[in-house]
Motif scaffolding. Sequence first.
Motif, PDB file in Angstrom:
ATOM      1  N   ASN A 110       0.829  -1.205   0.000  1.00 12.42           N
ATOM      2  CA  ASN A 110       0.000   0.000   0.000  1.00 12.42           C
ATOM      3  C   ASN A 110       0.867   1.260   0.000  1.00 12.42           C
ATOM      4  OD1 ASN A 110       0.373   1.019   2.918  1.00 12.42           O
ATOM      5  ND2 ASN A 110      -0.119  -1.165   3.198  1.00 12.42           N
ATOM      6  N   GLU A 111       0.215   2.390  -0.189  1.00 10.13           N
ATOM      7  CA  GLU A 111       0.942   3.654  -0.320  1.00 10.13           C
ATOM      8  C   GLU A 111       1.241   4.304   1.033  1.00 10.13           C
ATOM      9  OE1 GLU A 111      -2.187   3.038  -1.015  1.00 10.13           O
ATOM     10  OE2 GLU A 111      -3.474   4.821  -0.934  1.00 10.13           O
ATOM     11  N   HIS A 112       0.804   3.632   2.173  1.00  9.85           N
ATOM     12  CA  HIS A 112       0.961   4.261   3.486  1.00  9.85           C
ATOM     13  C   HIS A 112       2.258   3.867   4.193  1.00  9.85           C
ATOM     14  CE1 HIS A 112      -3.201   5.586   3.139  1.00  9.85           C
ATOM     15  NE2 HIS A 112      -3.449   4.373   2.668  1.00  9.85           N
ATOM     16  N   PHE A 113       2.550   2.559   4.205  1.00 11.30           N
ATOM     17  CA  PHE A 113       3.776   2.094   4.876  1.00 11.30           C
ATOM     18  C   PHE A 113       4.338   0.902   4.117  1.00 11.30           C
ATOM     19  CE2 PHE A 113      -0.073   0.911   7.365  1.00 11.30           C
ATOM     20  CZ  PHE A 113      -0.145  -0.429   7.059  1.00 11.30           C
ATOM     21  N   THR A 114       5.616   0.618   4.366  1.00  8.10           N
ATOM     22  CA  THR A 114       6.257  -0.457   3.605  1.00  8.10           C
ATOM     23  C   THR A 114       6.062  -1.822   4.272  1.00  8.10           C
ATOM     24  OG1 THR A 114       8.337  -0.137   4.794  1.00  8.10           O
ATOM     25  CG2 THR A 114       8.055   1.098   2.738  1.00  8.10           C
ATOM     26  N   ASP A 115       5.567  -1.849   5.528  1.00  4.44           N
ATOM     27  CA  ASP A 115       5.411  -3.121   6.242  1.00  4.44           C
ATOM     28  C   ASP A 115       4.277  -3.952   5.648  1.00  4.44           C
ATOM     29  OD1 ASP A 115       7.107  -2.325   8.824  1.00  4.44           O
ATOM     30  OD2 ASP A 115       5.790  -0.649   8.320  1.00  4.44           O
ATOM     31  N   PRO A 138       7.385  -0.863  21.934  1.00 10.32           N
ATOM     32  CA  PRO A 138       6.848  -0.120  20.789  1.00 10.32           C
ATOM     33  C   PRO A 138       7.285  -0.757  19.470  1.00 10.32           C
ATOM     34  CG  PRO A 138       8.582   1.139  21.877  1.00 10.32           C
ATOM     35  CD  PRO A 138       8.351  -0.073  22.706  1.00 10.32           C
ATOM     36  N   VAL A 139       6.367  -0.789  18.526  1.00 11.48           N
ATOM     37  CA  VAL A 139       6.630  -1.410  17.222  1.00 11.48           C
ATOM     38  C   VAL A 139       6.759  -0.313  16.179  1.00 11.48           C
ATOM     39  CG1 VAL A 139       5.588  -2.810  15.391  1.00 11.48           C
ATOM     40  CG2 VAL A 139       5.426  -3.543  17.791  1.00 11.48           C
ATOM     41  N   LYS A 140       7.824  -0.368  15.404  1.00  7.92           N
ATOM     42  CA  LYS A 140       8.054   0.652  14.381  1.00  7.92           C
ATOM     43  C   LYS A 140       7.141   0.418  13.182  1.00  7.92           C
ATOM     44  CE  LYS A 140      11.661   3.202  11.998  1.00  7.92           C
ATOM     45  NZ  LYS A 140      11.044   4.470  12.451  1.00  7.92           N
ATOM     46  N   VAL A 141       6.444   1.454  12.757  1.00  4.36           N
ATOM     47  CA  VAL A 141       5.704   1.420  11.503  1.00  4.36           C
ATOM     48  C   VAL A 141       6.518   2.224  10.500  1.00  4.36           C
ATOM     49  CG1 VAL A 141       3.529   1.974  10.343  1.00  4.36           C
ATOM     50  CG2 VAL A 141       3.518   1.366  12.786  1.00  4.36           C
ATOM     51  N   ASN A 142       6.877   1.578   9.395  1.00  6.66           N
ATOM     52  CA  ASN A 142       7.716   2.251   8.397  1.00  6.66           C
ATOM     53  C   ASN A 142       6.853   3.026   7.400  1.00  6.66           C
ATOM     54  OD1 ASN A 142      10.565   1.303   9.104  1.00  6.66           O
ATOM     55  ND2 ASN A 142       9.405  -0.625   9.071  1.00  6.66           N
ATOM     56  N   TRP A 143       6.471   4.216   7.824  1.00  5.27           N
ATOM     57  CA  TRP A 143       5.590   5.056   7.015  1.00  5.27           C
ATOM     58  C   TRP A 143       6.304   5.525   5.752  1.00  5.27           C
ATOM     59  CZ3 TRP A 143       0.704   5.039   8.532  1.00  5.27           C
ATOM     60  CH2 TRP A 143       0.416   4.791   9.877  1.00  5.27           C
ATOM     61  N   LYS A 144       5.569   5.594   4.679  1.00  2.00           N
ATOM     62  CA  LYS A 144       6.121   6.209   3.471  1.00  2.00           C
ATOM     63  C   LYS A 144       6.109   7.730   3.653  1.00  2.00           C
ATOM     64  CE  LYS A 144       5.165   2.361   0.409  1.00  2.00           C
ATOM     65  NZ  LYS A 144       4.379   1.827  -0.729  1.00  2.00           N
ATOM     66  N   LYS A 145       6.907   8.403   2.861  1.00  2.76           N
ATOM     67  CA  LYS A 145       7.102   9.846   3.015  1.00  2.76           C
ATOM     68  C   LYS A 145       5.747  10.589   3.018  1.00  2.76           C
ATOM     69  CE  LYS A 145      10.076  13.362   0.877  1.00  2.76           C
ATOM     70  NZ  LYS A 145      10.281  14.259   1.915  1.00  2.76           N
ATOM     71  N   GLY A 146       5.554  11.382   4.072  1.00  2.07           N
ATOM     72  CA  GLY A 146       4.337  12.208   4.145  1.00  2.07           C
ATOM     73  C   GLY A 146       3.085  11.449   4.522  1.00  2.07           C
ATOM     74  N   LYS A 147       3.212  10.159   4.859  1.00  6.10           N
ATOM     75  CA  LYS A 147       2.017   9.339   5.104  1.00  6.10           C
ATOM     76  C   LYS A 147       1.809   8.999   6.581  1.00  6.10           C
ATOM     77  CE  LYS A 147       0.614   8.657   0.827  1.00  6.10           C
ATOM     78  NZ  LYS A 147      -0.730   9.082   0.382  1.00  6.10           N
ATOM     79  N   ASP A 148       2.721   9.425   7.440  1.00  8.12           N
ATOM     80  CA  ASP A 148       2.643   9.010   8.850  1.00  8.12           C
ATOM     81  C   ASP A 148       1.418   9.624   9.537  1.00  8.12           C
ATOM     82  OD1 ASP A 148       2.876   8.484  11.496  1.00  8.12           O
ATOM     83  OD2 ASP A 148       4.955   9.146  11.690  1.00  8.12           O
ATOM     84  N   SER A 149       0.385   8.818   9.726  1.00  5.11           N
ATOM     85  CA  SER A 149      -0.849   9.343  10.321  1.00  5.11           C
ATOM     86  C   SER A 149      -0.740   9.458  11.840  1.00  5.11           C
ATOM     87  CB  SER A 149      -2.040   8.458   9.940  1.00  5.11           C
ATOM     88  OG  SER A 149      -1.865   7.154  10.454  1.00  5.11           O
TER      89      SER A 149
END
Lengths: 333, 333
Positions: A110-115, A138-149
Amino acid sequence: MAEDISPISYEDLAEIEDAFAEVDDEILRRQYDLSRPLYEKRAQAVAKIPSFWPLVMEQAPMEIEDCITHQDSAIFAEHLTNLTVTRPDIEDGKKGNPRSVNIKFEFSPNEHFTDRVLEKRFWYRRASDGWTGLVSEPVKVNWKKGKDSTDGLTSAAVALWNARKKVGDLTAKGLPEYRALEKKVEHWNGANTSFFTWFGWVSGRRYVSAEESEKASQEYAARKEARKHGERSEAESPEDKDEEEPEDDSLVEVHQQGEEIAACLAEDVWPNAIRFFTQAQELDDDPEADFEDDDLDDEDDVDEPIDIRSLVQDKEKGRSRDSSGPPSKKIKT
Amino acid sequence: MAEDISPISYEDLAEIEDAFAEVDDEILRRQYDLSRPLYEKRAQAVAKIPSFWPLVMEQAPMEIEDCITHQDSAIFAEHLTNLTVTRPDIEDGKKGNPRSVNIKFEFSPNEHFTDRVLEKRFWYRRASDGWTGLVSEPVKVNWKKGKDSTDGLTSAAVALWNARKKVGDLTAKGLPEYRALEKKVEHWNGANTSFFTWFGWVSGRRYVSAEESEKASQEYAARKEARKHGERSEAESPEDKDEEEPEDDSLVEVHQQGEEIAACLAEDVWPNAIRFFTQAQELDDDPEADFEDDDLDDEDDVDEPIDIRSLVQDKEKGRSRDSSGPPSKKIKT
């Protein structure tokens, strides 16, 4: 009937509560063993229904619904492919704590994160002062650029975690990462940024390590044993000690309901997933439900419920609906 | 991944739900057997604490709190001596339904009613159209003159029940007792008269007899068995039939939440009674909790929470408080 509440009565009640807790643990283990093959069978069956988990999440109880933003529901509707809850500490007959739980979300690209997988593990632990509850890393969410909600909340939580590990003190407060996260948490002040913030959750109070929990549990077991044999324990229980306020990490906790969400997913969404799915299908079939939806459209945007269902339907547009319908309905209206 | 939801998938899900239900039943039976001696031990211990059940009821979850009026709380505070929940259908290894439940309240002599015991039994039943849930018979509360806090609702429910039994049709609508009760229910329109109205509750939809349930369960088991062996059942399931609207008795139902209250008492209040009692004691010890109470006193009377605790304290005035305190607290604040 005695008019005074004697110390003996309180000792009795505590002993009975201990015994109930043991029964609960045994029941949880037994239920896990009996249910496990059914959950595997269910996983195979629902793999054939792409909208299964999105629709389950749409019907999720209030605790979860309250944490889901419009963007979250779009992610779930379009990309949630699987959800799996396990209890690693009692897997394969292990005698660990049946309350520890692992929750795994799987997503399509998806366009939000690479996980493709976001997995969070919760341990049921006992602190040195007698507190018990779930803690997590804490679990890291690898957000794509500008997508970190989550506005960087999860990343900041992971950064503090790593910095604390580096200095060897998982509750250290004097770190720049602490101040950075504190500022972010203060800014949001408990407001809902995104469901994904939950992946950054650590504890309802503070992190408790496996070592601390092990030591506290051994002391607790010794007191319990003494009580069982009618001895008034010589060692003070931690609850009796005049202690300072326990360390509290709430100023850097990114999610206010982390334990409740974990419990809701593990004890309600997971075991009742087929029922939630069926409910979603029934709403789908019910013209009155659609009518109610139309009504709601006139209302204030803020109060409008998140409607994963309509998002799923958009996604499924043009797909032929099966005519045999969902499994047996419990209540016909 | 298949793009269509095939009928086979739905059949699979229904079969898995059947298997889960069987596991649930087994777990409930096992839990009942293991817990039973502990509940007996608890009953002996709490018999020495006269305020135990009143304080538990004060801490009861929202579902119950919402049904308790000021007069109800006074009755509980001063006269509730015992509460007992049993599951008669699985008592002593019986293979009945573990969801059927019996709830018994015991009271000291009082100026409200002549009963020392108010006991309500709930049966888990299956209707001919596939509906499942709890049903119960209305229980007469023998109110003293001028003391009926249900405004005659429970008595009218019992009167209709007896009239229906007399004509041999437990859903008959053309009786004068039906019209009398309908009028009373319409008058109150779901407003809360008293917790005791709950004793008059019959069903969330309509009463289902043991015979109807037995027949429906046999048919259901046959379909289930057929499904297990991969046969597409020849007999239509009741959910598939184009039926008329099921009979509904809501116009003469005196309580809107009868099943929820029963479940809350049996599955939350009863197993967690010691925890609720301890919570009440802690509030008692916490000066901040008192402060919050004072705050609330300024608010609108209608929203003021019922405070059984203060009623119990009034009753216990002058009684020496035990210094050893309640059993171990889970969370120190």
